[in-house]
Write a protein that holds these residues in place. Sequence first.
Motif, PDB file in Angstrom:
ATOM      1  N   UNK A   7     -19.583  31.334 -10.192  1.00 61.20           N
ATOM      2  CA  UNK A   7     -18.178  31.402  -9.782  1.00 61.20           C
ATOM      3  C   UNK A   7     -17.264  31.486 -10.996  1.00 61.20           C
ATOM      4  N   UNK A   8     -17.527  30.659 -12.013  1.00 60.42           N
ATOM      5  CA  UNK A   8     -16.690  30.696 -13.210  1.00 60.42           C
ATOM      6  C   UNK A   8     -16.821  32.022 -13.951  1.00 60.42           C
ATOM      7  N   UNK A   9     -18.025  32.563 -13.991  1.00 59.52           N
ATOM      8  CA  UNK A   9     -18.219  33.868 -14.629  1.00 59.52           C
ATOM      9  C   UNK A   9     -17.426  34.939 -13.900  1.00 59.52           C
ATOM     10  N   UNK A  10     -17.500  34.931 -12.578  1.00 59.59           N
ATOM     11  CA  UNK A  10     -16.745  35.912 -11.788  1.00 59.59           C
ATOM     12  C   UNK A  10     -15.242  35.732 -12.003  1.00 59.59           C
ATOM     13  N   UNK A  11     -14.795  34.488 -12.052  1.00 60.73           N
ATOM     14  CA  UNK A  11     -13.374  34.217 -12.261  1.00 60.73           C
ATOM     15  C   UNK A  11     -12.909  34.739 -13.612  1.00 60.73           C
ATOM     16  N   UNK A  17      -6.958  36.183 -18.287  1.00 57.72           N
ATOM     17  CA  UNK A  17      -5.979  35.181 -18.701  1.00 57.72           C
ATOM     18  C   UNK A  17      -6.519  33.767 -18.461  1.00 57.72           C
ATOM     19  N   UNK A  18      -7.292  33.589 -17.405  1.00 57.91           N
ATOM     20  CA  UNK A  18      -7.875  32.275 -17.124  1.00 57.91           C
ATOM     21  C   UNK A  18      -8.815  31.864 -18.255  1.00 57.91           C
ATOM     22  N   UNK A  19      -9.572  32.805 -18.779  1.00 63.19           N
ATOM     23  CA  UNK A  19     -10.468  32.511 -19.900  1.00 63.19           C
ATOM     24  C   UNK A  19      -9.676  32.150 -21.150  1.00 63.19           C
ATOM     25  N   UNK A  20      -8.609  32.876 -21.415  1.00 60.03           N
ATOM     26  CA  UNK A  20      -7.775  32.584 -22.583  1.00 60.03           C
ATOM     27  C   UNK A  20      -7.153  31.198 -22.479  1.00 60.03           C
ATOM     28  N   UNK A  21      -6.666  30.863 -21.295  1.00 59.53           N
ATOM     29  CA  UNK A  21      -6.069  29.541 -21.092  1.00 59.53           C
ATOM     30  C   UNK A  21      -7.110  28.451 -21.299  1.00 59.53           C
ATOM     31  N   UNK A  22      -8.287  28.626 -20.728  1.00 54.61           N
ATOM     32  CA  UNK A  22      -9.351  27.636 -20.892  1.00 54.61           C
ATOM     33  C   UNK A  22      -9.768  27.517 -22.355  1.00 54.61           C
ATOM     34  N   UNK A  23      -9.813  28.630 -23.054  1.00 54.61           N
ATOM     35  CA  UNK A  23     -10.189  28.622 -24.467  1.00 54.61           C
ATOM     36  C   UNK A  23      -9.182  27.815 -25.287  1.00 54.61           C
ATOM     37  N   UNK A  24      -7.899  28.045 -25.061  1.00 57.14           N
ATOM     38  CA  UNK A  24      -6.871  27.326 -25.818  1.00 57.14           C
ATOM     39  C   UNK A  24      -6.802  25.860 -25.431  1.00 57.14           C
TER      40      UNK A  24
END
Length: 62
Positions: A7-11, A17-24
């Motif tokens: 699910x997280x991979x698909x998201x 942008x969700x990945x960038x937010x999680x990364x920061x």
Amino acid sequence: MLAAAVVLTALFLNIPLAYEILKWLGALFLLFPTWLAVQRYVMGGVLAGMAAKLAAEPRHGV
């Protein structure tokens, strides 16, 4: 666990942008305790230095 990873991979693939937010947020999560530790180290050194200076000064009128 595997379902959550899928699910997280698909998201993250569909919403970069969700990945960038999680990364920061992850970077901030690691930097915040580091910042607190540095502040504690610096303030501990400053306060210890001030205490040593006060202890070494002669007291007049006591």
